[in-house]
Design an enzyme around this catalytic site. Structure first.
Site, short mmCIF file in Angstrom:
data_model
loop_
_atom_site.label_atom_id
_atom_site.label_comp_id
_atom_site.label_asym_id
_atom_site.label_seq_id
_atom_site.Cartn_x
_atom_site.Cartn_y
_atom_site.Cartn_z
N LYS A 1 -2.12 -0.32 7.17
CA LYS A 1 -3.35 -0.96 7.62
C LYS A 1 -3.41 -2.37 7.06
CE LYS A 1 -6.53 0.27 3.96
NZ LYS A 1 -7.83 0.80 3.65
N HIS B 1 -4.31 -8.97 3.65
CA HIS B 1 -5.76 -8.91 3.88
C HIS B 1 -6.13 -9.68 5.14
CE1 HIS B 1 -6.88 -7.96 -0.57
NE2 HIS B 1 -6.56 -6.88 0.11
N ARG C 1 0.85 -1.19 0.00
CA ARG C 1 0.00 0.00 0.00
C ARG C 1 0.88 1.24 0.00
NH1 ARG C 1 -2.48 -3.55 3.64
NH2 ARG C 1 -4.63 -4.06 3.11
N TYR D 1 -10.36 -9.74 -6.03
CA TYR D 1 -9.50 -10.26 -7.09
C TYR D 1 -9.94 -11.60 -7.65
CZ TYR D 1 -6.58 -6.65 -5.13
OH TYR D 1 -6.12 -5.44 -4.68
N HIS E 1 -2.76 2.60 -5.81
CA HIS E 1 -3.59 1.43 -5.51
C HIS E 1 -3.80 0.57 -6.76
CE1 HIS E 1 -5.41 -0.35 -2.03
NE2 HIS E 1 -6.37 -0.82 -2.79
N ARG F 1 -1.08 -1.88 -6.82
CA ARG F 1 -1.39 -2.99 -5.90
C ARG F 1 -2.31 -4.00 -6.58
NH1 ARG F 1 -1.59 -4.44 -0.49
NH2 ARG F 1 -3.61 -4.98 0.37
#
Length: 182
Positions: free
Chosen positions: A41, A145, A17, A155, A119, A122
């Site tokens: 995060k 995650h 991130r 995804y 992002h 990512r």
């Protein structure tokens, strides 16, 4: 520049991130084992450290950046920016907004108008890993995650062409027929 090249490769290679790359410190990088500890995060809450891995090309880009990174900088963050006002130059942490602006300038220089945001890097890294055979569970952990369900929701949706290729590669019937034809 060496800094920008290292940032671009790090984003593309790690699925990190934006906050993770902005908060990287010199001590977070392990060039020998090709891993970095990012604080972002994700699994375990905000600012929890997790390992991200990178390849040899990214390691070389990071080494090249470290070779030209200003030695006089007292800042402990890996990626630095400068304040234009004042002499001598004052080095500081390159923050998330600075990385975004750098990507925007790079995109503009090659005619890209949209889709350059961090992002999307990512997402591209995660999709690429899945297309290259990584399991959803592996990608989930790499992304940090909280669960495979989160990863699957983002995804685990494939185009018809992707599903056809997967079917052709993994069909048990086609596999059995190939064996009997041999």
């Amino acid at each position: 520049s060496e800094r920008d090249y290292a940032i671009v490769l790090f984003l593309a290679d790690t699925a990190c991130r934006l906050s993770g790359i902005a908060n990287l410190k010199l001590d977070d990088i392990d060039l020998v084992n090709r891993l970095a500890l990012v604080h972002e995060k994700g699994r375990g809450g905000n600012n929890k450290a997790r390992a991200v891995f990178y390849g040899f090309r990214t390691a070389d880009a990071l080494k090249n950046w470290l070779n030209v990174r200003p030695k006089e900088a007292s800042e402990c963050h890996l990626f630095l920016g400068t304040r234009r006002s004042g002499k001598p130059l004052m080095y500081h942490q390159l923050e998330a907004n600075g990385i975004y602006l750098m990507l925007e300038r790079l995109a503009e220089s090659v005619g890209i108008k949209s889709g350059f945001n961090p992002h999307n890097w990512r997402h591209g890294a995660a999709r690429g890993m899945l297309q290259n055979g990584a399991s959803l569970a592996e990608v989930s952990q790499i992304l940090g995650h909280s669960s495979v369900q989160v990863t699957g929701d983002h995804y685990g949706i494939f185009s018809e062409e992707e599903l056809k290729r997967s079917h052709d590669q993994h069909s048990w019937l086609e596999s059995a027929l190939r064996l009997t034809d041999s």
